[in-house]
Design a protein around this motif. Sequence first.
Motif, short mmCIF file in Angstrom:
data_model
loop_
_atom_site.label_atom_id
_atom_site.label_comp_id
_atom_site.label_asym_id
_atom_site.label_seq_id
_atom_site.Cartn_x
_atom_site.Cartn_y
_atom_site.Cartn_z
N ALA A 153 -0.39 1.89 -12.57
CA ALA A 153 -1.25 3.06 -12.57
C ALA A 153 -1.26 3.65 -11.35
O ALA A 153 -1.19 4.89 -11.26
CB ALA A 153 -2.41 2.55 -13.15
N ASP A 154 -1.61 2.99 -10.29
CA ASP A 154 -1.83 3.65 -8.86
C ASP A 154 -0.56 3.85 -8.23
O ASP A 154 -0.55 4.34 -7.09
CB ASP A 154 -2.62 2.91 -8.05
CG ASP A 154 -2.29 1.30 -8.05
OD1 ASP A 154 -0.98 1.12 -8.34
OD2 ASP A 154 -3.01 0.61 -7.30
N ARG A 155 0.66 3.31 -8.60
CA ARG A 155 1.86 3.34 -7.97
C ARG A 155 1.97 3.00 -6.59
O ARG A 155 2.58 3.66 -5.74
CB ARG A 155 2.50 5.03 -8.18
CG ARG A 155 2.32 5.41 -9.87
CD ARG A 155 3.29 4.56 -10.66
NE ARG A 155 4.73 4.91 -10.11
CZ ARG A 155 5.34 5.80 -10.27
NH1 ARG A 155 5.20 6.86 -10.87
NH2 ARG A 155 6.61 6.04 -9.70
N ARG A 156 1.37 1.86 -6.35
CA ARG A 156 1.19 1.51 -4.75
C ARG A 156 1.91 0.13 -4.74
O ARG A 156 1.52 -0.62 -5.68
CB ARG A 156 -0.24 1.36 -4.54
CG ARG A 156 -0.94 2.67 -4.45
CD ARG A 156 -0.38 3.61 -3.02
NE ARG A 156 -0.75 4.77 -2.99
CZ ARG A 156 -0.44 5.77 -2.08
NH1 ARG A 156 0.41 5.59 -1.05
NH2 ARG A 156 -1.19 6.99 -2.01
N GLU A 210 9.66 -3.39 -9.28
CA GLU A 210 9.51 -2.66 -10.65
C GLU A 210 8.16 -2.68 -11.05
O GLU A 210 7.65 -1.98 -12.07
CB GLU A 210 10.35 -3.36 -11.59
CG GLU A 210 10.04 -4.48 -12.14
CD GLU A 210 9.99 -5.81 -11.25
OE1 GLU A 210 10.04 -6.70 -11.63
OE2 GLU A 210 10.85 -5.53 -10.09
N VAL A 211 7.36 -3.68 -10.66
CA VAL A 211 5.94 -3.62 -11.34
C VAL A 211 5.05 -2.50 -10.41
O VAL A 211 4.36 -1.90 -11.06
CB VAL A 211 5.35 -5.28 -10.67
CG1 VAL A 211 3.93 -5.04 -10.95
CG2 VAL A 211 5.97 -6.21 -11.32
N GLY A 244 0.82 -1.29 0.00
CA GLY A 244 0.01 0.03 -0.12
C GLY A 244 0.97 1.40 0.05
O GLY A 244 0.26 2.43 -0.26
N ASP A 245 2.09 1.25 0.37
CA ASP A 245 3.25 2.48 0.25
C ASP A 245 3.16 2.77 -0.98
O ASP A 245 3.06 2.20 -2.18
CB ASP A 245 4.44 2.17 0.67
CG ASP A 245 4.36 1.91 2.30
OD1 ASP A 245 3.42 2.01 3.02
OD2 ASP A 245 5.17 1.23 2.63
N ALA A 246 3.36 4.38 -1.36
CA ALA A 246 3.55 4.85 -2.55
C ALA A 246 4.95 4.38 -3.19
O ALA A 246 6.02 4.36 -2.33
CB ALA A 246 3.69 6.32 -2.46
#
Length: 229
Positions: free
Chosen positions: A163-166, A157-158, A126-128
Motif C-alpha cells: 500500500a505504501d510502495r516503500r 515484489e512485496v 524506505g525508498d519508493a
Amino acid sequence: MDLLTLFASSAQAMASPRGAAIGLASLLGLGLVFLGTFARTMVRLRALTACSNVFLLVAALLMPNLVAVLLYVVLLPLNVWRLREIFWLTRKVEHAARTGDLSGLWLKPYMRIERHPGGHMLFQKGDAAQTLYLPVEGQLELVEIGKPVPLHELLGEVSFFAADRRRTLSARCLTSCVVLGIGETDFRQLYFQNPQFAFLVTNLIAQRLGADIQRLQAHVSEMEVCGRG
C-alpha cells in the motif's frame, strides 16, 4: 457537390461488383473499428483492430489507394505481433502458476538490463518501490537480514505491490551484478491489458509470499529447537 449528388455517385459506384466489394470491405473494417472502441481489454482491442486492418487493406487494394495500402500493410503485422506477444506472455504465466515456478523469467523480454559494481545499493529501506527486479548474474544480499538473493527470482515484489510502495529491506550487490528491471508504468500496461494475466500474476505473488512465510516458520522452529537444546 450536394448530399444528393454524392449519394447518387456512391450508389452508382456500388452498382458494380468491384464497387460492392469495396463498400462491403470498408463497412466491415469500419464496423470493427467501432466495436474496438467498446473493448475493455487489450486482447479484444488488438484482435478487432487486426481484423479491421484486413478488411480495410482489401478495400484499399481494390480502389486502389497506395497510401492506404501502405498504412494497413504496416498496421496489420504490428497489431498481429502485439497480439501474439500478449498470448505468449499469458501462456508463460499460466505455465509458471501451474508448475509452481516462482521465478520471474517470463517477464524477461519486457525488462531492461542493468549492470552494477560490487558494493552498489540496488535500493535501500524506505525508498519508493518504482522498479521490479530480476537478478541474473552475480551475488546480492538483503542487508538487514543478511540473506542472499537467489538468481532468477523476482526481487522487491512485496513492496512493489504494498500500500505504501516503500522498500522494507535494502538490497546490495556483493559482487558485480547484472539485473533486469521493469518500471511501474510498463508493468501496469502488462497487468491491465489482460485480466487473465493480472489474475495469474497475483496468484504467483501470493505463492511467493506463502513460500516466504513457510521459510520463516521453519527458521523460527529451528531457533526454538536450538533454544531448548
